[in-house]
Design a protein around this motif. Structure first.
Motif, short mmCIF file in Angstrom:
data_model
loop_
_atom_site.label_atom_id
_atom_site.label_comp_id
_atom_site.label_asym_id
_atom_site.label_seq_id
_atom_site.Cartn_x
_atom_site.Cartn_y
_atom_site.Cartn_z
N ILE A 215 0.92 -1.24 -0.09
CA ILE A 215 0.03 0.02 0.11
C ILE A 215 0.92 1.18 0.01
CG2 ILE A 215 -0.29 0.02 2.46
CD1 ILE A 215 -3.12 1.05 2.21
N GLU A 216 0.51 2.20 -0.74
CA GLU A 216 0.88 3.43 -0.77
C GLU A 216 0.19 4.56 -0.66
OE1 GLU A 216 3.60 3.69 -3.90
OE2 GLU A 216 2.08 3.58 -5.55
N PHE A 217 0.49 5.72 0.09
CA PHE A 217 -0.34 7.03 0.30
C PHE A 217 0.37 8.07 -0.76
CE2 PHE A 217 -1.52 4.32 3.77
CZ PHE A 217 -2.73 4.61 3.71
N GLY A 220 3.54 7.90 -2.38
CA GLY A 220 3.88 6.56 -2.26
C GLY A 220 5.60 6.43 -2.24
N PHE A 221 5.71 5.22 -2.73
CA PHE A 221 7.31 5.14 -3.20
C PHE A 221 7.82 5.78 -4.22
CE2 PHE A 221 6.04 0.96 -1.35
CZ PHE A 221 6.77 0.80 -0.53
N ALA A 223 7.73 8.95 -3.60
CA ALA A 223 8.38 10.02 -2.62
C ALA A 223 9.77 9.66 -2.26
CB ALA A 223 7.52 10.12 -1.62
N ALA A 224 9.94 8.32 -2.15
CA ALA A 224 11.39 8.03 -1.69
C ALA A 224 12.49 8.56 -2.71
CB ALA A 224 11.54 6.71 -1.54
N ARG A 225 12.10 8.76 -3.70
CA ARG A 225 13.18 9.34 -4.74
C ARG A 225 12.97 10.86 -5.05
NH1 ARG A 225 12.98 3.83 -8.39
NH2 ARG A 225 14.09 2.65 -6.64
N MET A 226 11.96 11.53 -4.53
CA MET A 226 11.69 12.89 -4.73
C MET A 226 12.62 13.80 -3.78
SD MET A 226 7.51 12.68 -5.36
CE MET A 226 7.12 14.37 -5.57
N HIS A 231 8.26 17.19 -3.39
CA HIS A 231 7.13 16.51 -2.71
C HIS A 231 6.14 17.43 -2.11
CE1 HIS A 231 5.68 14.02 0.45
NE2 HIS A 231 5.39 13.13 -0.71
N ALA A 247 1.15 14.31 -0.78
CA ALA A 247 0.91 13.53 0.77
C ALA A 247 -0.53 12.61 0.53
CB ALA A 247 0.59 14.60 1.56
N ARG A 263 -2.84 3.53 -3.19
CA ARG A 263 -3.19 2.61 -4.20
C ARG A 263 -2.53 1.32 -3.26
NH1 ARG A 263 -1.06 3.58 -9.59
NH2 ARG A 263 0.64 2.01 -9.39
N LYS B 213 5.52 6.62 3.97
CA LYS B 213 4.23 6.88 2.81
C LYS B 213 3.81 5.48 2.15
CE LYS B 213 2.35 10.19 2.45
NZ LYS B 213 1.27 10.96 3.30
N VAL B 266 10.30 6.18 2.38
CA VAL B 266 10.35 7.35 3.57
C VAL B 266 10.16 8.58 2.43
CG1 VAL B 266 11.90 8.27 5.52
CG2 VAL B 266 12.01 5.97 4.75
#
Lengths: 327, 327, 327, 327
Positions: A215-217, A220-221, A223-226, A231, A247, A263, B213, B266
């Motif tokens: 699950i990601e809000f 989500g995943f 965001a880990a690369r932004m 973001h 968010a 998702r 997230k 994260v």
């Protein structure tokens, strides 16, 4: 344990091939109109029928056996049951010795010391999601003015769902899928810092749905690369409306009034028509296994309404905690 | 609410710039050796220090103020506190009118009607994760023989963490990261069908950690694009050992004895050094904002031990429910 | 477990001779004024001092270490601690072998396999009621407009409390007492049918107070000897006011708007100065025992404010469940 | 809310004149033999039939609709239902305007804003105790080797129950009663200091039973008039056996291995045949009321098995918390 919720509480029971499955919902405000008719649309969405879905057909007629009087909820626990009619009495006992890969056969047999009901997955069957959907219908009533909407975004890695299903049927192999859920109309302020964050409760319930593995809000995943400047969602007015929604409508575990978005990843059903390898306890060796029975090739097809129910139950619980529990 | 757990129960309290933060842990078996020394390694892992981490330095000396007698737990609630020393008394009140994008300023101010403690994020601060880490240390003791291990797999989309940090410092923008967690040595059978699935409890706690997230178990989101024959893990022996581990060690919500694996996303810290846009309530207009204060450019660096704690607490709760609570 | 409450939640910790005892209160609405001063009156009522009370003197200075900002609650968990100063370091270890009759020495030693803190009763000490009283003060704030009032109705079977105490001192034997509690100003509707009845929650908390052995609501035990026509309270107006109050303000588990009344029986302190018989594990025989230490001859004297706290916490929980949880 | 228990959890549902009443029991170990036959004795004890009991006759045939497979519990939630057959369709709506004294009519109508099911008391009816008794039967199975036994000690103030009933019939007035319960075979160590004391949990459940107005453990209210040297139970051997049992088998909230004893006061049924005064909302005046319907003159007669169930559920929950939850 089979219960979830503090202020809007859901308890499910039943087995795939038992007499009935059902749900008790506690905490629905008195005076809410509720009839069998209300369940129809959501139950219909969960039913099989498309290519690649199970040939098992259940009437899925909800019976409200408590908590409703003269068409309105009474404030007492609401019980909705579904009689199982279309069950088959094959022998499932052999699964104790030859557990199906990807299934819960092995863990259930171990955890319950061989006493679990193995027929069609017993209590752990996806059949129980009919009870979740029923609870979701009631939760949506509690969330008056708030819309919860989930849809299948892709199946088998393809956004053309029909084509994906045709491929699965052709290849005779089950496929996974991706579901997107959006909740609009939420007030600012649902969820608590830390343990009862909105993400915590929603994910808790979403992972109660069989076959969900991620699950990601919001972003989500990704965001880990932004970066933070990419973001962060610029706030545009006094109501908290944001220009973007990375968010996913939640800051610090609390709804911010923008659409809540998440998702989920649905794995392919373990009951693929393909021959698989597993430990055969009778032979004391790894051996090929062909899984028989009536199964879905793409359970993700039928899951969006279950995910909606999961989200609705979690949010109804947060809303009721916020607003209290009567009329 | 600030409490989690049925059989192993954790309650946290405190604020970023308050007098102390702390945690009560209830349900740790009597007779478990526990000293300040036990907390050292994990607390050290959470501390800042690397490039791009906050210059705020806290001693993070745990004080065990209840539940331990002669170096062993007594069966009574264990309380561990941390005095906050390195706080700064700037004025945070202006954040009520000019909420920082990506932060919880806006939602907290709205939810708590302007009464929340705004200093350094108040109760919603990442500072509180020191209490989670302390609870995690105790949870790991309960999980004797089970190893919980999380590590930073990538930062800013790069598996070379040092380089990613150097880039973030150079660009003066915060970055996100990806954490992988693996739990080995678990018995078969932890978790319940549906609401108390292992994934439900772990995700519940993981999303209690600020900045998370997304979470995926085993193959996770990739599973949505696999077929059943690819995804199913062939069972290789009578103990349930599987040839692959796409399930991430969990079937039907219950641990299967293989390593439990999950990954979390994260997000980049909201407090990026870059100028951002937000609603300025004083000017009644969108206006640029520069966030001051001492912040981390990559909080993911310090988060693995917090994720370990989240997983350990969830699993200790499931284990204690299974085995009961004394001696 | 050390936690009570669904919407207004109280967690206590500490030991009689440990560093501190304390309480976390979660669910108090943001914006409630709260200062050390607020605790003074109730803490004073719990203090020893009268004839027959323990010579142990504690400052009982509450320290609010979280959840309050600028004199008002923030909506985050409120933590109040009390440092233990006046402890004595005698050896209590011998109680493991020679358990005091009426005390919890025997059961604690057995339940916690000899790891419990035996000093002054450890976590099971009446010292912990200082934390309950503190929680009660906050609960009473939540119950604005509702008055909770308990008093000592008799001691040692005598309504002349002074005389009863003088007798106890003269006879050098501890005595019990009877406490009456009345709550006025309650709305109609607190409590739920069955498991969360008002009586269920109040009695749950009242029996959490050491030394309580009985509770009765309204006519209570006398009701068992009344007829229906005697016991029923005639309803006199549209607000539900009744001519008598045999029901003690509760019908069907739900408050009816009339004063809620209950009585509790407090047993004599187990630590009587008299010599008693017990099993002496060292001698492997029954042997006389003289209990040393600083003890109360009539703990019922100091208990009314603790009973008020128990009732206030239970009612605050029911009220908060009804009205929801923010300002 | 309709749920009780942490490790052995009971949820009840249904209405007096609804389609069915029932109970879900979660936490019963897998492999426990369970059949309809097991419920027979206890259900029979709850049935009316003696002089002064209601003429309403229900078959009370339990149907186990989930959680049992091949005659043994599976570890999944166990659901037991009872169809209501002998209901009468009189109009109960007038009770909204003319609430019966001593009944919950007034509070239910107020709390649920007139939406509660008024027929025969709706969800708040004593009819629901059939579900508690069923849960009690399962709880007693969990308490293997422990005997829970309650009996009617007096009715209408008289220990000659037959005579008391004859008097009640003659006087045409309902009467109360006193029930004694004893639990033998308990291990040392059930219950927790403070909030989950054995007395707390038992009283919580006992007050969930309609018509109970008081409870006392061991010497109970008499203890308030005893001295410490009288009340303390001398410990006689290494197993903790005591010479007397004024503590009722509980010290410091924890079972001490001696028989656990408590007494409860049952009020006279509110539905006395006598004419009573109440507020008549139609006339806007106090007016005489004659309560029609089929009622018990002495509900205490049928209550001992319900009290046993309450005690058994509470103790099963404590035992399961102690020992964990599988086979």
């Amino acid at each position: 344990m089979n219960t979830f919720g503090r202020s809007f509480r859901v308890s499910i029971f039943g087995e795939s091939h038992g007499e009935q499955v059902g749900v008790i919902v506690d905490g629905c405000p008195a005076g809410t109109p509720l009839s069998m008719e209300d369940f129809k649309v959501d139950l219909e969405r969960r039913k099989p029928g498309a290519a690649g879905t199970t040939p098992r057909r259940e009437a899925d007629e909800p019976q409200i056996v408590s908590g409703v009087y003269k068409g309105k909820t009474t404030g007492a626990p609401i019980t909705v049951i579904f009689l199982n009619s279309n069950t088959r009495s094959e022998d499932y006992e052999h699964l104790r010795n030859v557990p199906r890969p990807g299934h819960a056969d092995f863990v259930l047999n171990s955890k319950f010391a061989g006493f679990n009901d193995p027929r069609g997955g017993g209590h752990s069957s996806g059949r129980l999601t009919v009870a979740l959907v029923a609870a979701g219908v009631i939760a949506k009533k509690v969330l008056a003015g708030i819309e919860v909407r989930a849809m299948l975004a892709e199946a088998g890695g393809d956004t053309d769902i029909e084509r994906a299903l045709a491929n699965a049927v052709a290849k005779q192999d089950s496929i996974g899928g991706m579901i997107e859920c959006e909740v609009s109309g939420l007030p600012v302020g649902l969820g608590e810092p830390f343990f009862d964050s909105a993400e915590s409760l929603i994910s808790h319930l979403v992972f109660a749905v069989p076959a969900i593995k991620g699950i990601e809000f919001g972003a989500g995943f990704a965001a880990a690369r932004m970066t933070g400047s990419e973001h962060n969602d610029p706030i545009m007015d006094a109501t908290g409306k944001t220009a973007t929604n990375h968010a996913g409508g939640i800051n610090g575990g609390i709804t911010n009034g923008n659409p809540l978005k998440f998702r989920v990843a649905v794995k392919p059903p373990s009951s693929t028509p393909r021959v698989q390898q597993t430990w055969d306890g009778n032979k004391q060796a790894v051996a090929p296994l062909e899984v028989k029975g009536r199964h879905d090739l793409c359970i993700a097809l039928r899951a969006p309404v279950v995910i909606e129910a999961a989200a609705a139950i979690a949010l109804a619980d947060l809303l009721k905690s916020q607003t209290g529990h009567t009329g």
